[in-house]
Write a protein that holds these residues in place. Structure first.
Motif, PDB file in Angstrom:
ATOM      1  N   GLU A   1      19.359  70.311 -62.546  1.00 14.46           N
ATOM      2  CA  GLU A   1      18.667  69.274 -62.806  1.00 14.46           C
ATOM      3  C   GLU A   1      17.534  69.163 -61.711  1.00 14.46           C
ATOM      4  OE1 GLU A   1      20.896  65.888 -62.643  1.00 14.46           O
ATOM      5  OE2 GLU A   1      21.888  65.850 -64.677  1.00 14.46           O
TER       6      GLU A   1
ATOM      7  N   ARG B   1      25.440  71.371 -63.109  1.00 15.82           N
ATOM      8  CA  ARG B   1      24.476  70.601 -63.799  1.00 15.82           C
ATOM      9  C   ARG B   1      23.466  69.933 -62.851  1.00 15.82           C
ATOM     10  NH1 ARG B   1      24.671  65.439 -65.293  1.00 15.82           N
ATOM     11  NH2 ARG B   1      26.630  65.114 -64.570  1.00 15.82           N
ATOM     12  N   LYS B   2      24.040  69.347 -61.835  1.00 17.50           N
ATOM     13  CA  LYS B   2      23.203  68.544 -60.703  1.00 17.50           C
ATOM     14  C   LYS B   2      22.266  69.646 -60.138  1.00 17.50           C
ATOM     15  CE  LYS B   2      24.721  64.230 -61.203  1.00 17.50           C
ATOM     16  NZ  LYS B   2      23.877  63.198 -61.373  1.00 17.50           N
TER      17      LYS B   2
ATOM     18  N   GLU C   1      12.850  68.410 -61.578  1.00 21.46           N
ATOM     19  CA  GLU C   1      12.579  67.406 -60.554  1.00 21.46           C
ATOM     20  C   GLU C   1      11.671  68.312 -59.590  1.00 21.46           C
ATOM     21  OE1 GLU C   1      15.841  65.686 -58.470  1.00 21.46           O
ATOM     22  OE2 GLU C   1      16.912  64.926 -60.563  1.00 21.46           O
TER      23      GLU C   1
END
Length: 515
Positions: free
Chosen positions: A324, A320-321, A328
């Motif tokens: 993300e 998930r990170k 960004e």
């Protein structure tokens, strides 16, 4: 057919007026210190010239055949995708703690401001595959280190920019070499590229000037003001995402190595290296015939996948990170993307107005006289064209075929020197142009105001360009790369020593007068 009809009907086509939109954008950018509106005004002026007052024609020129056409161009789409993936990779390296770990390593091993600048230069030289990749990677990796040693973002942007295109244009294994070889028809493109490297004085002398500026601790022009301000303020503490303490220097090194490896692999893939039968090409030929836009897209995407797997395997980041980081990375690249789209649109209207035809006519008309001075003159034409249009590759495409046609049957040695002058002039003009995509990328990589970067870099670039011009006069007369380069190096280093010794003397004189 519609665009050709517009070109034929325009009174401005193929004249000096074709360069006016770019010149207006450049002047406005330098005056207002604002790039977006300056570029847009240039596009609007180009649309007026193309349409000659016709409203529907004006809208088509600015939007349909301008912005929309440029954004939908497959090559440009690939570059934009590549930028987003690079932004994502930078976000991954920060979020994993790899950038913070490198910062800690740098605190122990880099002991001075000079050392931080030298590491930046060396890293820029090592990342020679592509100038976009170079700008954003070196900027993201070295920015925390240069902040620690109070090096201004303007100086960092210059170090990045001066080791991007100048390195790529003298590296046989790079997207730039692939582009140049594609413009040389009827000749061994890569062979000529290799022979032209010793005569590429602007690129070689720029590298010499970089090391001399850092080792001699010389700054001049607007750069001196920004460096003085950076020295007076406290060291910036740039916080990096370190939500875990598992990040190591290897978590920074792996993504960079993966990017280089997969980009090179993808470039030769697009050139036919992995094809079978008659379609198969050797590594060098495949690289020379590669599709840089597609190759960089494939390479950056593969590197992203490999990096995610690496972080998941090491349990540095969760999936998930990692995901993300995609939005960004896109958000981080939005300012650069806007400027690129506007710069491409401006290039599109100047192409439609026949700026290339105007410059080509100037060069071909003078190719029969002043033979020994032609490399120096071609260098100046290359600088002017790349500066006004913001594209070095477009300048290659205009000048190199003309040089080959003009000199191949007259003087092969002069042809090689002149081809190198084309490349050097194009890189120099690209280096100093506010609308150059490489200049934009350097500003983005250093997180520096774009116009500030242009203003501070200009005196340094023009200093090397003037010495390169002298070197090309010597090369055209003597045909000697070694002698011409030797004189150039002496002038670069000697001039900087003179500037360094002259400054304390001037300060001393002022103090005497005041007292």
């Amino acid at each position: 057919m519609e665009q050709q009809a517009v070109e034929a009907a325009s009174y401005f086509h193929g004249t000096f007026w074709a360069l006016v939109p770019s010149l207006v954008a450049i002047v406005l950018a330098l005056i207002t210190k604002e790039a977006y509106s300056s570029l847009f005004v240039g596009v609007l002026i180009g649309g007026l010239f193309i349409s000659q007052g016709n409203f529907s024609g004006f809208l088509d020129a600015v939007f349909k055949n301008g912005m929309v056409k440029q954004v939908s161009d497959p090559w440009n789409v690939g570059i934009l995708f590549f930028l987003v993936m690079l932004g994502t990779m930078v976000a991954l390296m920060n979020k994993s703690g790899g950038a913070a770990a490198f910062g800690n390593w740098a605190k122990k091993h880099i002991k001075s401001k000079v050392g931080a600048q030298l590491v930046t230069i060396v890293l820029g030289i090592l990342i020679f595959v592509d100038d976009y990749f170079n700008c954003l990677t070196v900027g993201s990796v070295m920015r925390p280190v240069t902040d620690k040693f109070k090096i201004s973002h303007e100086k960092l942007a210059y170090l990045i920019d001066a080791t991007a295109a100048p390195i790529c244009i003298i590296a046989p294994v790079s997207s730039w070499a692939a582009a140049v070889t594609g413009f040389v028809e009827g000749e061994d493109g890569l062979g000529l590229f290799m022979k032209a490297i010793p005569f590429n004085f602007y690129a070689l002398l720029t590298i010499v000037a970089l090391f001399a500026l850092v080792l001699l601790k010389v700054d001049f022009g607007p750069m001196k003001k920004y460096e003085s301000v950076a020295d007076m303020i406290s060291a910036k503490t740039q916080k990096v995402n370190v939500e875990n303490d598992r990040g190591t220097v290897l978590d920074l090194v792996f993504p960079i190595v993966a990017l280089i490896f997969f980009c090179v692999l993808s470039l030769v893939y697009t050139g036919g290296f992995f094809a079978s039968g008659e379609a198969h090409k050797g590594f060098v030929d495949a690289f020379g015939g590669s599709d840089a836009s597609v190759g960089l897209v494939l390479g950056s995407f593969a590197a992203f996948i490999a990096t995610v797997i690496w972080y998941l395997g090491r349990r540095v980041l969760k999936l998930r990170k990692c995901l993300e980081c995609l939005p960004e990375g896109f958000k981080a690249m939005v300012p650069a993307i806007i400027i690129l789209v506007l710069a491409w649109s401006l290039k599109g209207v100047t192409d439609t107005l026949g700026a290339k035809d105007f410059v080509a006519g100037l060069v071909s008309g003078s190719a029969t006289s002043l033979m020994n001075f032609m490399p120096a003159l071609i260098f100046l034409v290359g600088v002017g064209l790349a500066f006004a249009t913001g594209t070095s590759w477009g300048t290659f495409g205009i000048l190199i075929p003309i040089v080959v046609a003009a000199f191949s049957s007259i003087d092969p040695n002069l042809m090689i020197i002149s081809i190198s002058a084309c490349m050097a002039g194009a890189v120099c003009g690209d280096h100093i142009s506010p609308i150059s995509d490489t200049t934009v990328m350097a500003s983005a990589g250093a997180e520096c105001n774009h116009v500030n970067h242009v203003n501070t870099q200009l005196p340094y670039a023009l200093y090397v360009a003037s010495i390169s011009f002298v070197s090309y006069i010597i090369a055209g007369t003597t045909r000697s790369a070694l002698l011409s380069l030797f004189v150039g190096i002496i002038l670069v280093v000697g001039g900087l020593l003179f500037i360094k010794k002259r400054k304390p003397f001037m300060r001393k004189r002022r103090k005497v007068k005041i007292s």
